[in-house]
Design an enzyme around this catalytic site. Structure first.
Site, PDB file in Angstrom:
ATOM      1  N   HIS A 197      57.337  39.269  40.327  1.00 21.85           N
ATOM      2  CA  HIS A 197      58.207  40.436  40.087  1.00 21.85           C
ATOM      3  C   HIS A 197      59.601  40.182  40.674  1.00 21.85           C
ATOM      4  CE1 HIS A 197      54.301  43.017  40.308  1.00 21.85           C
ATOM      5  NE2 HIS A 197      54.678  43.017  39.043  1.00 21.85           N
TER       6      HIS A 197
ATOM      7  N   LYS B 271      44.368  56.808  42.917  1.00 19.10           N
ATOM      8  CA  LYS B 271      43.035  56.306  43.290  1.00 19.10           C
ATOM      9  C   LYS B 271      42.750  54.891  42.766  1.00 19.10           C
ATOM     10  CE  LYS B 271      40.748  59.191  39.789  1.00 19.10           C
ATOM     11  NZ  LYS B 271      41.887  59.987  39.352  1.00 19.10           N
TER      12      LYS B 271
ATOM     13  N   ARG C  60      54.528  36.432  31.016  1.00 20.09           N
ATOM     14  CA  ARG C  60      53.902  35.282  31.672  1.00 20.09           C
ATOM     15  C   ARG C  60      53.195  34.388  30.664  1.00 20.09           C
ATOM     16  NH1 ARG C  60      50.668  39.126  35.598  1.00 20.09           N
ATOM     17  NH2 ARG C  60      50.519  40.046  33.537  1.00 20.09           N
TER      18      ARG C  60
ATOM     19  N   SER D 247      49.366  41.241  40.303  1.00 21.09           N
ATOM     20  CA  SER D 247      48.997  42.007  41.504  1.00 21.09           C
ATOM     21  C   SER D 247      47.478  42.062  41.637  1.00 21.09           C
ATOM     22  CB  SER D 247      49.557  43.428  41.415  1.00 21.09           C
ATOM     23  OG  SER D 247      50.956  43.395  41.341  1.00 21.09           O
TER      24      SER D 247
END
Ligand code: PNS
Length: 161
Positions: free
Chosen positions: A16, A40, A91, A129
Site C-alpha cells: 500500500h 468485527k 498485483r 493484509s
C-alpha cells in the site's frame, strides 16, 4: 489534482505504502480513504487503522497525503470531497477482474469518475493484509511485508506481544 486511494487497510502494508508514495509524487493531493465497514471482520478498529497509516505517512515524509474514512459507497465519498479520480493498485490478473468490474460500476454510478490502476512493484505483488495476518498468526516473520511499527501492533493484537 486530488486523488483518492481507498481500501480497508487492515492493516496498511508496504505494498500500500509503495502505491501511496508513488502517487503522492505525481498528484497534488492524495486522500487515503479508509473503509469503515464491519469492525468485527477487521483485526484493527477504524481508529487504529487510521493511526497506523498516519504513522507510515509521517515516516515516509509524505506532505500531501491526508487520511479520511468513509462508509457506504465510495462514489458518494468522492462527490463529498470533490475528487473524480480513484487509484487502485494491481498485483495480479486476479485483482484485475474484480477491479475492472468495480471501476465500471463506479463510473456508471458517477459519470466522469476515473479509476487509475498502478501496477504493484514485483516485490510487493504477493502481499495482502490477509496473508500478512495469517503469517503473523503462526508467528511467522512479517518484517518484509509491513513496517516495524505495524508488525509490532499486529503481534500485540494476535499474540499479546
Ligand atoms: O481493502 P480493499 O479490498 O483494498 O478495498 C476495497 C474498497 C474499500 C475500495 C471497496 O470495497 C469499496 O470501495 N467499498 C465501498 C463500497 C463501494 O463503493 N463499492 C463499489 C461499488 S459495488
Amino acid at each position: 489534482m486530488k486523488v483518492i486511494y481507498p481500501g480497508s487497510f487492515d492493516p496498511i502494508t508496504k505494498g500500500h505504502m509503495d502505491i501511496i508514495e508513488r502517487i503522492s509524487d505525481k498528484f497534488d493531493e492524495v486522500v487515503v480513504a479508509v473503509l469503515v465497514n464491519s469492525e468485527k471482520n477487521n483485526l484493527f478498529t477504524l481508529e487504529e487503522r487510521k493511526q497506523l497509516i498516519k504513522q507510515e505517512i509521517k515516516d515516509y515524509g509524505l506532505k500531501n497525503v491526508t487520511i479520511e474514512s468513509f462508509d457506504g459507497l465510495l462514489i458518494e465519498f468522492a462527490k463529498k470531497i470533490g475528487s473524480k479520480i480513484i487509484v487502485r493498485g494491481l498485483r495480479a490478473i486476479s485483482d484485475y477482474e474484480y477491479e475492472l468490474q468495480i471501476a465500471h460500476i463506479n463510473s456508471k454510478l458517477y459519470e466522469g469518475l476515473e479509476t487509475i490502476f498502478l501496477v504493484s512493484k514485483a516485490e510487493y505483488s504477493y502481499i495482502s493484509s490477509s496473508v500478512v495476518k495469517e503469517v503473523a498468526s503462526y508467528k511467522g516473520d512479517i518484517s518484509t511485508f509491513v513496517s516495524e511499527n505495524v508488525a509490532e501492533k499486529i503481534m500485540d493484537k494476535l499474540i499479546g506481544g
